[in-house]
Design an enzyme around this catalytic site. Structure first.
Site, short mmCIF file in Angstrom:
data_model
loop_
_atom_site.label_atom_id
_atom_site.label_comp_id
_atom_site.label_asym_id
_atom_site.label_seq_id
_atom_site.Cartn_x
_atom_site.Cartn_y
_atom_site.Cartn_z
N TYR A 52 0.87 -1.18 0.00
CA TYR A 52 0.00 0.00 0.00
C TYR A 52 0.90 1.23 0.00
O TYR A 52 1.99 1.22 -0.58
CB TYR A 52 -0.96 -0.06 1.20
CG TYR A 52 -2.19 0.78 1.01
CD1 TYR A 52 -2.98 0.66 -0.12
CD2 TYR A 52 -2.54 1.73 1.96
CE1 TYR A 52 -4.09 1.45 -0.32
CE2 TYR A 52 -3.67 2.52 1.78
CZ TYR A 52 -4.44 2.39 0.64
OH TYR A 52 -5.55 3.18 0.45
N LYS A 107 -19.92 -20.63 -10.66
CA LYS A 107 -19.22 -20.42 -11.93
C LYS A 107 -17.81 -19.90 -11.68
O LYS A 107 -16.85 -20.33 -12.33
CB LYS A 107 -20.01 -19.40 -12.76
CG LYS A 107 -19.63 -19.40 -14.23
CD LYS A 107 -20.27 -20.57 -14.93
CE LYS A 107 -20.10 -20.49 -16.42
NZ LYS A 107 -20.99 -21.42 -17.12
#
Length: 403
Positions: A52, A107
């Site tokens: 970060y 999926k």
């Protein structure tokens, strides 16, 4: 455990969910079937400063200056959006976006399990074609591809077309093209089992929705002798005045023999039956098919022609079910197709890439062919690498690859 911390059991239980500990489906779905996992460590302040701020700012600035670097320094080039509006979910129909999420999660984990591709389920609370398109276009910068799922016909055709026109990443409606690729692969091998070529076959498709139209299109591209598609009113033919735009186009490239009438009439003497519609085909109609017929009755959970009936008249029988041989399962296609497209950063998925995927899939079991093995198992570890390599090569050959 982590899922229970942020997602404790709801008080809004129902008779069905109350018994979840006795029903493995509910127990498995508790808290969802997927999670976001970090690929880098964040163990101390040095790790944090790289993952970060301030380290991340360097990467952001580089991408701002050279946008193509987004593929190298973010997840974009390896992640697919699985998008639905919940209007045509499995055999359940229009159940809405929230109820569709278990399927979209499923999926996504299939993408990962069978193709090594990360995927994110996105269920949209909108139905108008342009609303869906605009929403996905705005989401697209985060993704390397878009898999459209369980959007009802005929809207699904327009959504896919408009998105591919607007985006420079692959857009693939699996209900159409995944089904078509696997069907073509199995049909090629079924024809070989009976010592025939595709060009010698006359096929009849029951169902003129998303899957039926795509199957017809890929069979014609692959050189089928002839194919007629039937909807609830019979053969989709140019002499009908009740056709939608999609069906009118379908009538223009199918049914070279000019047949009309009912499904049963079309099956008279046909070599191939492909069912993607549900309903039941009378046994007397099946009995009038040609010798050594090929029957692909793919409706779930109840095939249009029960396998026991089909085997009386057919040389090869396939279904959409996992408890019979020759399962026509989309998971054989879409993970490898997207893996190949992402590998070369393809801008789209072309007809040539779909044909290449079908050829590669058929070739996996070329040395094992018999009436009960015309398509590999989804768990055959040869499938995804074969399809991935074939699609990547086809993308390069067709000029849609960018690396």
């Amino acid at each position: 455990m982590a899922a229970e911390i942020v997602n404790p059991p709801s008080d809004k239980s129902t008779d069905e969910t109350r018994d979840e500990f006795f029903d493995p489906a509910f127990a498995l779905h508790r808290g969802g079937k997927m999670a976001v996992v970090s690929t880098v460590p964040v163990r101390d302040k040095d790790d944090l400063s790289l993952a970060y701020t301030p380290g991340v700012a360097k990467v952001c600035s580089a991408i701002a200056e050279h946008p193509e670097l987004v593929h190298d320094y973010t997840w974009k080039s390896q992640v697919v959006a699985v998008v639905t509006d919940g209007s045509a979910v499995l055999g359940l129909g229009d159940i809405g976006p929230e109820a569709s999420l278990p399927v979209m999660e499923g999926k996504a984990i299939l993408f990962k399990q069978f193709g090594g591709v990360d995927a994110v389920p996105i269920a949209l609370d909108c139905r108008e074609v342009d609303e869906i398109v605009e929403t996905v276009v705005r989401l697209a910068p985060s993704f390397g591809g878009v898999n459209l799922e369980d959007i009802s016909a005929p809207r699904c055709f327009e959504v896919e077309r408009k998105l591919q026109e607007r985006l420079d990443i692959p857009v693939f409606h699996d209900d159409q093209h995944g089904t078509a690729v696997v069907t073509l692969a199995a049909l090629r091998n079924a024809a070989r089992v009976t010592d025939r070529a595709l060009g010698q076959l006359r096929a009849v498709i029951s169902g003129a929705g998303a899957a039926g139209v795509a199957i017809a299109r890929i069979l014609v591209e692959a050189g089928i002798g002839d194919v007629a598609v039937c909807d609830r009113k019979g053969v989709v033919s140019q002499d009908r005045d009740d056709l939608t735009d999609v069906k009118r186009e379908l009538a223009g490239f199918t049914n070279k023999a000019g047949r009309s009438g009912t499904l049963a009439a079309a099956l008279d003497g046909a070599d191939v039956f492909i069912g993607v519609s549900g309903g039941t085909v009378p046994e007397e109609a099946v009995a009038r098919m040609a010798k050594n017929a090929l029957i692909f009755a793919m409706a779930n959970p109840t095939p249009e022609i029960h396998p026991d009936v089909a085997h009386k008249y057919a040389a090869v029988v396939a279904t959409g079910r996992s408890d019979y041989p020759n399962q026509i399962n989309n998971v054989l296609a879409f993970p490898g197709i997207f893996a190949g497209a992402l590998q070369v950063r393809a801008s789209r998925i072309t007809e040539g890439m779909k044909l290449a995927a079908a050829e590669a899939l058929a070739a996996v079991v070329a040395d094992e062919l018999n009436a009960e093995c015309v398509i590999p198992s989804p768990f055959d570890e040869r499938v995804a690498p074969a399809v991935t390599a074939a699609v990547a090569a086809a993308a390069r050959a067709e000029g849609v690859a960018r690396r």
